[in-house]
Design a protein around this motif. Structure first.
Motif, PDB file in Angstrom:
ATOM      1  N   GLY A 195       0.926  -1.243   0.022  1.00  0.00           N
ATOM      2  CA  GLY A 195       0.045  -0.156   0.066  1.00  0.00           C
ATOM      3  C   GLY A 195       0.910   1.175   0.130  1.00  0.00           C
ATOM      4  N   ALA A 196       0.762   2.185  -1.033  1.00  0.00           N
ATOM      5  CA  ALA A 196       1.245   3.221  -1.105  1.00  0.00           C
ATOM      6  C   ALA A 196       0.892   4.186   0.048  1.00  0.00           C
ATOM      7  N   ALA A 197       0.132   4.136   0.686  1.00  0.00           N
ATOM      8  CA  ALA A 197      -0.754   5.001   1.685  1.00  0.00           C
ATOM      9  C   ALA A 197      -0.216   4.226   3.247  1.00  0.00           C
ATOM     10  N   ASN A 198       0.507   3.396   3.127  1.00  0.00           N
ATOM     11  CA  ASN A 198       0.629   2.465   4.512  1.00  0.00           C
ATOM     12  C   ASN A 198       1.284   3.628   5.481  1.00  0.00           C
ATOM     13  N   PRO A 199       0.541   3.675   6.533  1.00  0.00           N
ATOM     14  CA  PRO A 199       0.782   4.592   7.539  1.00  0.00           C
ATOM     15  C   PRO A 199       2.281   4.183   8.402  1.00  0.00           C
ATOM     16  N   ASP A 200       2.454   2.825   8.356  1.00  0.00           N
ATOM     17  CA  ASP A 200       3.375   2.248   9.198  1.00  0.00           C
ATOM     18  C   ASP A 200       4.244   1.160   8.427  1.00  0.00           C
ATOM     19  N   PRO A 201       5.071   1.579   7.486  1.00  0.00           N
ATOM     20  CA  PRO A 201       5.929   0.494   6.531  1.00  0.00           C
ATOM     21  C   PRO A 201       6.712  -0.220   7.364  1.00  0.00           C
ATOM     22  N   ALA A 202       7.616   0.393   8.366  1.00  0.00           N
ATOM     23  CA  ALA A 202       8.395  -0.423   9.194  1.00  0.00           C
ATOM     24  C   ALA A 202       7.758  -1.496  10.085  1.00  0.00           C
TER      25      ALA A 202
ATOM     26  N   GLU B  10       9.002   5.405  -3.593  1.00  0.00           N
ATOM     27  CA  GLU B  10      10.306   5.601  -3.597  1.00  0.00           C
ATOM     28  C   GLU B  10      10.564   6.000  -2.131  1.00  0.00           C
ATOM     29  N   GLN B  11       9.613   6.694  -1.334  1.00  0.00           N
ATOM     30  CA  GLN B  11       9.935   6.981  -0.186  1.00  0.00           C
ATOM     31  C   GLN B  11      10.098   5.712   0.754  1.00  0.00           C
ATOM     32  N   ASP B  12       9.132   4.805   0.634  1.00  0.00           N
ATOM     33  CA  ASP B  12       9.179   3.766   1.544  1.00  0.00           C
ATOM     34  C   ASP B  12      10.083   2.678   1.050  1.00  0.00           C
ATOM     35  N   ARG B  13      10.552   2.552   0.237  1.00  0.00           N
ATOM     36  CA  ARG B  13      11.769   1.737  -0.562  1.00  0.00           C
ATOM     37  C   ARG B  13      12.805   1.282   0.407  1.00  0.00           C
ATOM     38  N   SER B  14      13.223   2.586   1.111  1.00  0.00           N
ATOM     39  CA  SER B  14      14.526   2.418   1.829  1.00  0.00           C
ATOM     40  C   SER B  14      14.083   1.903   3.125  1.00  0.00           C
TER      41      SER B  14
ATOM     42  N   SER C  41      -1.649  -1.878   5.538  1.00  0.00           N
ATOM     43  CA  SER C  41      -2.110  -1.813   3.896  1.00  0.00           C
ATOM     44  C   SER C  41      -3.713  -1.977   4.101  1.00  0.00           C
ATOM     45  N   ASP C  42      -4.186  -1.715   2.740  1.00  0.00           N
ATOM     46  CA  ASP C  42      -5.407  -2.010   2.469  1.00  0.00           C
ATOM     47  C   ASP C  42      -5.825  -3.590   1.829  1.00  0.00           C
ATOM     48  N   HIS C  43      -4.533  -4.250   1.545  1.00  0.00           N
ATOM     49  CA  HIS C  43      -4.595  -5.546   1.339  1.00  0.00           C
ATOM     50  C   HIS C  43      -4.496  -6.525   2.441  1.00  0.00           C
ATOM     51  N   LEU C  44      -4.639  -7.755   2.308  1.00  0.00           N
ATOM     52  CA  LEU C  44      -4.176  -8.827   3.223  1.00  0.00           C
ATOM     53  C   LEU C  44      -2.988  -9.188   2.681  1.00  0.00           C
ATOM     54  N   PRO C  45      -1.778  -9.708   3.167  1.00  0.00           N
ATOM     55  CA  PRO C  45      -0.905 -10.388   2.672  1.00  0.00           C
ATOM     56  C   PRO C  45      -1.393 -12.034   2.513  1.00  0.00           C
ATOM     57  N   VAL C  46      -0.597 -12.724   1.467  1.00  0.00           N
ATOM     58  CA  VAL C  46      -1.039 -14.369   1.488  1.00  0.00           C
ATOM     59  C   VAL C  46       0.253 -14.921   1.446  1.00  0.00           C
ATOM     60  N   ALA C  47      -0.028 -16.337   1.941  1.00  0.00           N
ATOM     61  CA  ALA C  47       1.266 -17.243   2.019  1.00  0.00           C
ATOM     62  C   ALA C  47       1.015 -18.618   1.496  1.00  0.00           C
ATOM     63  N   ALA C  48       2.077 -19.261   1.064  1.00  0.00           N
ATOM     64  CA  ALA C  48       1.521 -20.495   0.856  1.00  0.00           C
ATOM     65  C   ALA C  48       3.259 -21.284   1.131  1.00  0.00           C
ATOM     66  N   GLU C  49       2.863 -22.717   1.412  1.00  0.00           N
ATOM     67  CA  GLU C  49       4.217 -23.578   1.441  1.00  0.00           C
ATOM     68  C   GLU C  49       4.120 -24.367   0.234  1.00  0.00           C
ATOM     69  N   ILE C  50       5.316 -24.638  -0.590  1.00  0.00           N
ATOM     70  CA  ILE C  50       5.418 -25.488  -1.813  1.00  0.00           C
ATOM     71  C   ILE C  50       6.400 -26.298  -1.514  1.00  0.00           C
TER      72      ILE C  50
END
Length: 383
Positions: free
Chosen positions: A162-169, A190-194, A372-381
């Motif tokens: 999310g580009a508007a994520n208030p807490d990237p850390a 670009e701001q949150d990448r670092s 973020s406004d999305h949920l993370p998803v995970a999988a084991e392969i």
């Protein structure tokens, strides 16, 4: 004088032609008695209704099989729409919009059932078997837990941060805690990448960022390159500088070196979709990105492929048919439920995908919400 023997029984008269009161009283009594004691004649039974008229009357009376015909038609149409959604025109994005929310059409069954019960329509109740069977055949298998026990070779996670994520850390720390071996991030600014590079450096010694998408890995990466999914057209497309293309790049490819051999990993963020009052369901950017990504996957030389990202499309959406023709959904292989991911507060669609080819999914699930406004998803392969 002549004696009349019947004189005592004859009526006497005072004046000429007028009977005496005694005679009048007797006469009234004599005439009233028969009327008071006469039996009342019985009422005659109504004539029997002819059999033909009874049949016509029964057929004209609305019964449980004759009521609710409109509800029955709606039920059948719903049952046909579910498996034949691909026949809906995509003009104005209509077909894509229906396919985005296709599982939710199942809510029409209880709604129509309630109306059928209120209408007391047996016809509508029976007709509801059509959409019920259609929905169960399409989505019934999603409800079961299909995860497999046993050790897996890799755990992978993808997240539109999310580009508007208030807490990237904080988001980065949550993702490290997931224990993922491969971590794909989309919508990097670009701001949150670092911030992400700093927070993820200790857990992931290998990483690459191409435009707005990135891949962090515990295993070595090679063959890193952006995937051009923008599909620019027109005379100015060829003159666009590489730096300008990279800044807005939304897909990458890398080869991950594993103990079982090379694994081709794609990270993608397809174009957004918009529901506009005049333009309908706008999907042009997403559809162009999806076609370009499908072409890249078709040209992939490795047998084992992993696609991680925000595709802005559900698996039922015809726009990503070229992608799903090559890869399978980890959620469908080893998840439980639909695994909706967006919006994070009340997910109603799954647009964040983990797709696999040449490997087996042992388990798939959604992670807790981050900033973020999305949920993370995970999988084991595993191989």
């Amino acid at each position: 004088m002549t004696y009349d023997a019947d004189a005592s029984t004859r009526p006497t008269h005072g004046e000429r032609g007028r009977p005496t009161p005694r005679t009048a009283t007797a006469t009234a009594a004599d005439t009233a008695t028969p009327a008071a004691t006469a039996p009342t004649p019985a009422t005659a039974p109504p004539p029997a209704t002819p059999p033909v008229r009874r049949v016509v009357r029964a057929l004209s009376r609305p019964g449980p099989w004759r009521r609710g015909r409109v509800l029955a038609v709606l039920a059948v149409l719903l049952g046909l729409l579910l498996p034949l959604h691909g026949l809906i025109t995509d003009r104005g994005g209509l077909g894509s919009l229906v396919e985005t929310f296709l599982p939710w059409l199942g809510l029409g069954v209880p709604v129509l059932l309630g109306a059928a019960l209120l209408r007391r329509s047996a016809t509508a109740v029976v007709a509801l078997l059509v959409p019920s069977v259609a929905w169960a055949s399409l989505f019934g298998g999603m409800l079961a837990d299909k995860s497999r026990a046993g050790g897996s070779d890799l755990t992978v996670v993808t997240h539109n941060v999310g580009a508007a994520n208030p807490d990237p850390a904080g988001t980065a720390r949550d993702l490290v805690a997931s224990g993922a071996d491969l971590l794909a991030l989309e919508e990097l600014t670009e701001q949150d990448r670092s911030v992400y590079e700093r927070e993820l450096a200790a857990a992931y010694p290998h990483h690459t960022v191409q435009g707005t998408v990135g891949l962090w890995s515990r295993l070595p990466l090679s063959g890193v390159a952006p995937v051009d999914t923008m599909m620019d057209y027109g005379p100015l497309a060829a003159t666009k500088p590489d730096a300008a293309r990279l800044a807005t790049n939304r897909a990458l490819r890398a080869t991950v070196t594993t103990a079982q051999g090379p694994l081709a990993v794609y990270v993608a963020h397809l174009g957004s979709v918009r529901l506009m009052p005049r333009g309908g369901f706008w999907t042009d950017s997403r559809d162009r990105n999806a076609q370009a990504l499908a072409d890249a996957l078709a040209a992939e030389e490795h047998e084992r492929i992993l696609l991680l990202g925000d595709l802005n499309a559900t698996l039922d959406d015809r726009a990503i048919g070229g992608i799903t023709a090559r890869l399978d959904s980890a959620q469908e292989q080893a998840g439980a439920g639909f695994g909706f991911t967006y919006p994070a507060r009340f997910p109603v669609v799954r647009i964040d995908q983990i797709l696999v080819g040449g490997v087996r999914t042992d388990r798939a699930w959604s992670l807790p919400a981050t900033g973020s406004d999305h949920l993370p998803v995970a999988a084991e392969i595993s191989w």
